[in-house]
Design a protein around this motif. Structure first.
Motif, PDB file in Angstrom:
ATOM      1  N   ASP A 105     -23.948   4.076  14.139  1.00  0.00           N
ATOM      2  CA  ASP A 105     -24.015   2.621  14.302  1.00  0.00           C
ATOM      3  C   ASP A 105     -23.459   1.937  13.052  1.00  0.00           C
ATOM      4  O   ASP A 105     -24.072   2.023  11.978  1.00  0.00           O
ATOM      5  CB  ASP A 105     -25.468   2.219  14.540  1.00  0.00           C
ATOM      6  CG  ASP A 105     -25.646   0.723  14.781  1.00  0.00           C
ATOM      7  OD1 ASP A 105     -24.699  -0.044  14.543  1.00  0.00           O
ATOM      8  OD2 ASP A 105     -26.744   0.326  15.201  1.00  0.00           O
ATOM      9  N   ALA A 193     -15.097   9.794  17.597  1.00  0.00           N
ATOM     10  CA  ALA A 193     -16.076   9.163  16.719  1.00  0.00           C
ATOM     11  C   ALA A 193     -15.713   9.328  15.247  1.00  0.00           C
ATOM     12  O   ALA A 193     -16.125   8.538  14.404  1.00  0.00           O
ATOM     13  CB  ALA A 193     -17.457   9.767  16.971  1.00  0.00           C
ATOM     14  N   GLY A 224     -18.808   8.015  21.088  1.00  0.00           N
ATOM     15  CA  GLY A 224     -20.129   8.247  20.498  1.00  0.00           C
ATOM     16  C   GLY A 224     -20.244   9.668  19.986  1.00  0.00           C
ATOM     17  O   GLY A 224     -19.248  10.353  19.783  1.00  0.00           O
TER      18      GLY A 224
END
Length: 343
Positions: A105, A193, A224
């Protein structure tokens, strides 16, 4: 019966009959005081069960012993392994590491960096998200705090970068697969990612061109850090459609490869080098689980110790130099091909 609890070092110094500066000196280094004084302090510690707030003591120093370690996804055993190595080296050198995970994140990564400032760290070892990172936030943090980047590079940020040579990974796996059978297709996520994935794709294209083979990049949907799930879902679709242009597959990373192997098992496709196998699968990283897959995974291995040691050494050099180097440095460690049953 125990005496009353001592709340701070001043109270402990008073009841032990030792001066406050001497008590403080003992807690920083017990061998720095005379043996008789040390015995007296340790006897008082047993009597009053006092333990100093090391964190508060640390914060009062001009240069603390705090080290921040930030990784993108601690649930990934790759990052858990490299973070463990880094932590052990920091502890052995007398520093106090604190480990953080940004969980993929970017906003949490920025929040962690903001929080680290309050620790007044001697330095920080940062494996950034890379493409997803808030570059301006990372850049500002690196200006304020001595920072060494590892594993994932953001060009120009931090005093140094320590990582693996992605071309070394792919050149070895492609050369081996083309020498021992059909040239491989490259299996990757459309939205990787980690920026290392893009470098590996570029290396694959370069090697295939150099060796005179047509490249085949198979990009599957997904983003992700759930690489195994994404790899399995993408591989099931590709394999059911018989869309693979070759019987050899090079996965961008081992976690995608683990998902790919799971899909092969579910579809009854035998993977390996034996005559009854219809597909060879290789990958990159030597993930801690790669030796335990079925079949065990042929892969190009990170130099975990080399990256960990050099990252910590570089940070210590940075701290000792006052938090700045004359110029930014980059150190890349080559991979080592490990042959197992999958290819």
């Amino acid at each position: 019966m125990r005496s009353k609890k001592i709340r701070n070092m001043e109270e402990f110094a008073a009841v032990s009959g030792i001066s406050r500066p001497t008590v403080s000196k003992y807690f920083h280094d017990p061998d720095s005081v005379r043996a008789t004084t040390r015995e007296k302090i340790e006897a008082a510690l047993e009597t009053y069960e006092y333990r100093p707030n090391i964190y508060a003591m640390n914060q009062n120093r001009k240069l603390t012993k705090n080290i921040g370690i930030v990784v993108p996804y601690l649930a990934d055993p790759f990052f858990a392994e490299i973070a463990r190595n880094i932590e052990e080296r920091c502890i052995a050198a007398g520093f106090r590491p604190t480990l953080y995970s940004s969980h993929g994140d970017p906003s949490l990564e920025t929040e962690i960096l903001d929080g680290l400032r309050s620790l007044k760290p001697a330095g920080v070892l940062l494996a950034p998200l890379g493409r997803a990172s808030d570059r301006s936030a990372v850049e500002k943090f690196c200006r304020d705090v001595p920072t060494v980047l590892f594993d994932s590079n953001i060009e120009g940020l931090g005093a140094a970068f320590i990582g693996s040579d992605n071309f070394s990974f792919v050149s070895q796996t492609v050369e081996y697969l083309t020498r021992t059978g059909e040239p491989p297709a490259f299996f990757e996520m459309k939205t990787p990612a980690n920026p290392n994935a893009n470098k590996r794709r570029i290396a694959y294209l370069h090697m295939m061109e150099r060796l005179g083979f047509e490249p085949h990049v198979v990009s599957i949907p997904g983003e992700g850090w759930a690489f195994e799930e994404i790899g399995k879902r993408g591989a099931l679709e590709i394999l059911k459609q018989r869309a693979l242009p070759t019987d050899a597959v090079l996965c961008s990373n081992d976690r995608l490869a683990i998902g790919f192997l799971s899909a092969c098992y579910e579809l009854g496709i035998r993977v390996g080098r034996e005559p009854d196998c219809s597909l060879r699968v290789a990958s990159n990283d030597d993930h801690p689980f790669s030796k335990f897959t079925c079949p065990s995974l042929t892969t190009a291995a990170h130099d975990y110790d080399g990256v960990s040691n050099r990252s910590v050494e570089t940070l210590f050099e940075l701290v000792e130099s006052g938090g700045k180097f004359r110029s930014r440095t980059e150190t890349l460690f080559p991979a080592r091909l490990i042959l197992r049953a999958s290819a």
